[in-house]
Design an enzyme around this catalytic site. Structure first.
Site, PDB file in Angstrom:
ATOM      1  N   THR A  22      -7.832  -0.150  -3.505  1.00  0.00           N
ATOM      2  CA  THR A  22      -6.446   0.103  -3.135  1.00  0.00           C
ATOM      3  C   THR A  22      -5.862   1.202  -4.004  1.00  0.00           C
ATOM      4  O   THR A  22      -6.268   1.392  -5.142  1.00  0.00           O
ATOM      5  CB  THR A  22      -5.587  -1.182  -3.242  1.00  0.00           C
ATOM      6  OG1 THR A  22      -4.238  -0.850  -2.940  1.00  0.00           O
ATOM      7  CG2 THR A  22      -5.641  -1.791  -4.625  1.00  0.00           C
ATOM      8  N   ARG A  23      -4.922   1.933  -3.426  1.00  0.00           N
ATOM      9  CA  ARG A  23      -4.138   2.891  -4.210  1.00  0.00           C
ATOM     10  C   ARG A  23      -2.664   2.684  -3.929  1.00  0.00           C
ATOM     11  O   ARG A  23      -1.847   3.586  -4.074  1.00  0.00           O
ATOM     12  CB  ARG A  23      -4.584   4.333  -3.922  1.00  0.00           C
ATOM     13  CG  ARG A  23      -4.493   4.732  -2.468  1.00  0.00           C
ATOM     14  CD  ARG A  23      -5.107   6.115  -2.236  1.00  0.00           C
ATOM     15  NE  ARG A  23      -5.511   6.280  -0.860  1.00  0.00           N
ATOM     16  CZ  ARG A  23      -4.854   7.028   0.037  1.00  0.00           C
ATOM     17  NH1 ARG A  23      -3.764   7.677  -0.289  1.00  0.00           N
ATOM     18  NH2 ARG A  23      -5.307   7.126   1.260  1.00  0.00           N
ATOM     19  N   HIS A  59       1.150  -5.648  -0.568  1.00  0.00           N
ATOM     20  CA  HIS A  59       2.158  -6.459   0.118  1.00  0.00           C
ATOM     21  C   HIS A  59       1.439  -7.575   0.881  1.00  0.00           C
ATOM     22  O   HIS A  59       0.231  -7.745   0.767  1.00  0.00           O
ATOM     23  CB  HIS A  59       3.002  -5.575   1.031  1.00  0.00           C
ATOM     24  CG  HIS A  59       3.794  -4.538   0.280  1.00  0.00           C
ATOM     25  ND1 HIS A  59       4.771  -4.885  -0.626  1.00  0.00           N
ATOM     26  CD2 HIS A  59       3.716  -3.190   0.265  1.00  0.00           C
ATOM     27  CE1 HIS A  59       5.293  -3.772  -1.149  1.00  0.00           C
ATOM     28  NE2 HIS A  59       4.661  -2.732  -0.626  1.00  0.00           N
ATOM     29  N   HIS A 109      -1.947  -6.822   2.913  1.00  0.00           N
ATOM     30  CA  HIS A 109      -3.219  -6.673   2.203  1.00  0.00           C
ATOM     31  C   HIS A 109      -3.587  -7.927   1.420  1.00  0.00           C
ATOM     32  O   HIS A 109      -4.767  -8.208   1.214  1.00  0.00           O
ATOM     33  CB  HIS A 109      -3.197  -5.421   1.329  1.00  0.00           C
ATOM     34  CG  HIS A 109      -3.245  -4.163   2.151  1.00  0.00           C
ATOM     35  ND1 HIS A 109      -2.166  -3.325   2.264  1.00  0.00           N
ATOM     36  CD2 HIS A 109      -4.207  -3.658   2.953  1.00  0.00           C
ATOM     37  CE1 HIS A 109      -2.490  -2.332   3.089  1.00  0.00           C
ATOM     38  NE2 HIS A 109      -3.712  -2.511   3.518  1.00  0.00           N
ATOM     39  N   ARG A 140      -7.884  -0.088   8.120  1.00  0.00           N
ATOM     40  CA  ARG A 140      -7.672   1.068   8.997  1.00  0.00           C
ATOM     41  C   ARG A 140      -7.366   2.295   8.140  1.00  0.00           C
ATOM     42  O   ARG A 140      -6.684   2.213   7.141  1.00  0.00           O
ATOM     43  CB  ARG A 140      -6.502   0.777   9.938  1.00  0.00           C
ATOM     44  CG  ARG A 140      -6.870  -0.310  10.908  1.00  0.00           C
ATOM     45  CD  ARG A 140      -5.723  -0.862  11.713  1.00  0.00           C
ATOM     46  NE  ARG A 140      -4.632   0.039  11.983  1.00  0.00           N
ATOM     47  CZ  ARG A 140      -4.061   0.176  13.186  1.00  0.00           C
ATOM     48  NH1 ARG A 140      -4.525  -0.488  14.216  1.00  0.00           N
ATOM     49  NH2 ARG A 140      -3.022   0.948  13.336  1.00  0.00           N
TER      50      ARG A 140
END
Ligand code: ZN
Length: 379
Positions: free
Chosen positions: A190-191, A195, A198, A284
């Site tokens: 993740t970057r 929330h 995720h 996605r």
């Protein structure tokens, strides 16, 4: 069970063994010709040193480079998705050169093997699927020096980690997994702040494996991404409040973003295999930017490899949301209701709420996470 045996239960590193290119500072290094690395190249160097880029032992030679650009495999046949190269103006003097960061601090030596020219447009077209210099990865490629310097590296000075409490090399994450008795571990790249959407992906994945590695990228990102320090605080409050501590590990992924979308998804998966993950979440538009990539391109590219060729198993996810009628998190795969039943906020809307000091709905974001972000917007 001993720790050694437990480590052996984990997925093998890419190519079979973890590379370690750390070593002693050699005598006379101060007299070597110095090659200055960009911050992205320093990230790559450090990842080579600790084995995150196993089986690479240095910056790629021409054979590996062309094979990766054209065929997504190293010359020896292993899958590999993106060049890991060191751009220079020309060949350094001598058989060994010193590598320094932009401040001039010496980090490593390189055994000069080859210096070769490369075709920037071809690399852009093949790796980024565009030659448009509006793409941040392509712009950086076009700004690079004209040749690549190949050779094995020996790193004697590791960069200071931005978040020492989260810095774990592949051997260390593997040791943690083994100690906890995990065999099947899913990695989450993740970057962004996490929330509910995720959180749902990671927990759905975790339901089927032993442990979860939340592996935020803390290397260079675009200036409009949420700063790493803010994100790290978001991960801390989220994990403290909503994940069982014995099933999750938060650790930093020191890579710089390339924004290469599909190819970067493959590259990210291979790196996480080196960290000990048997599974990897691909959502996605993974590692995408703007509208350069189709929504599912980063999932479809996994079909370009033979089954089990990558070994690490991708787990594909749809966009998810809270559905008021289902009364749960869901996705288009699991909820039949139209979008007006869903709690969805655009990134712009979320920023507006936070800037105005308002919490987004709890169906969208955990209040503890929203409060960290709100604080960051205030200062
Ligand atoms: Zn529904």
């Amino acid at each position: 069970m001993t720790t050694l045996a437990a480590t052996e239960r984990l997925i093998k590193p890419h190519g079979g063994r973890l590379v370690d290119r750390t070593g002693e500072r050699p005598d006379g290094v101060d007299s070597f010709e110095v090659v200055t690395l960009t911050s992205r190249e320093v990230s790559d160097l450090d990842m080579i040193a600790c084995g995150a880029l196993s089986p690479l032992e240095g910056f790629m030679d021409r054979e590996d480079y062309l094979s990766v650009v054209d065929e997504m495999h190293l010359a020896g046949g292993l899958p590999w998705a993106l060049p890991v190269c060191l751009a220079v103006d020309g060949a350094p003097q001598g058989d060994v050169a010193a590598l320094a960061d932009e401040s001039g601090r010496l980090l490593a030596t390189i055994e000069v093997d080859q210096v070769f020219d490369y075709d920037k447009e071809r690399e852009a077209e093949r790796c980024f699927r565009t030659t448009d210099d509006g793409h941040p990865g392509v712009a950086r490629l076009y700004a690079q020096k004209p040749s690549y310097l190949a050779g094995k590296v020996t790193v004697f000075e590791r960069p200071q980690p931005a978040f020492p409490e989260l810095a774990r090399d592949p051997a260390e994450t593997r040791a943690v997994f083994a100690e906890r008795g995990w065999k099947r571990v899913v990695g989450f790249q993740t970057r962004n702040p996490i929330h509910r959407a995720h959180e749902y992906l990671t927990k759905t994945a975790l339901e089927t494996v032993d442990g979860l590695l939340i592996h935020p990228l803390v290397g260079d990102t675009k200036s409009d991404d949420v700063p790493a320090a803010t994100r790290v605080e978001c991960y801390r409050v989220l994990v403290d409040g909503y994940y069982p501590s014995n099933r999750v590990l938060v650790s930093a992924f020191p890579a710089a973003m390339r924004y290469a979308g599909p190819r970067e998804a493959i590259w990210h998966a291979i790196c996480r295999k080196n960290y000990g993950c048997s599974h990897f979440i691909v959502g996605r538009d993974h590692a995408g930017v703007g509208d350069y990539y189709g929504t599912y391109d980063a999932q479809l590219i996994f079909d370009d490899f033979e089954p089990h060729e990558l070994d690490i198993e991708p787990m594909f996810f749809e966009h998810s949301f809270w559905c008021k009628t289902c009364g749960s998190m869901a996705s288009a795969k699991t909820c039949p209701h139209p979008s007006d039943h869903h709690v969805f906020l655009s990134g712009t809307k979320v920023r507006e709420l936070l800037a105005a000091g308002e919490l987004p709905p709890v169906e969208f974001s955990r209040p503890e996470v929203a409060e960290v972000l709100m604080e960051a917007y205030r200062t």
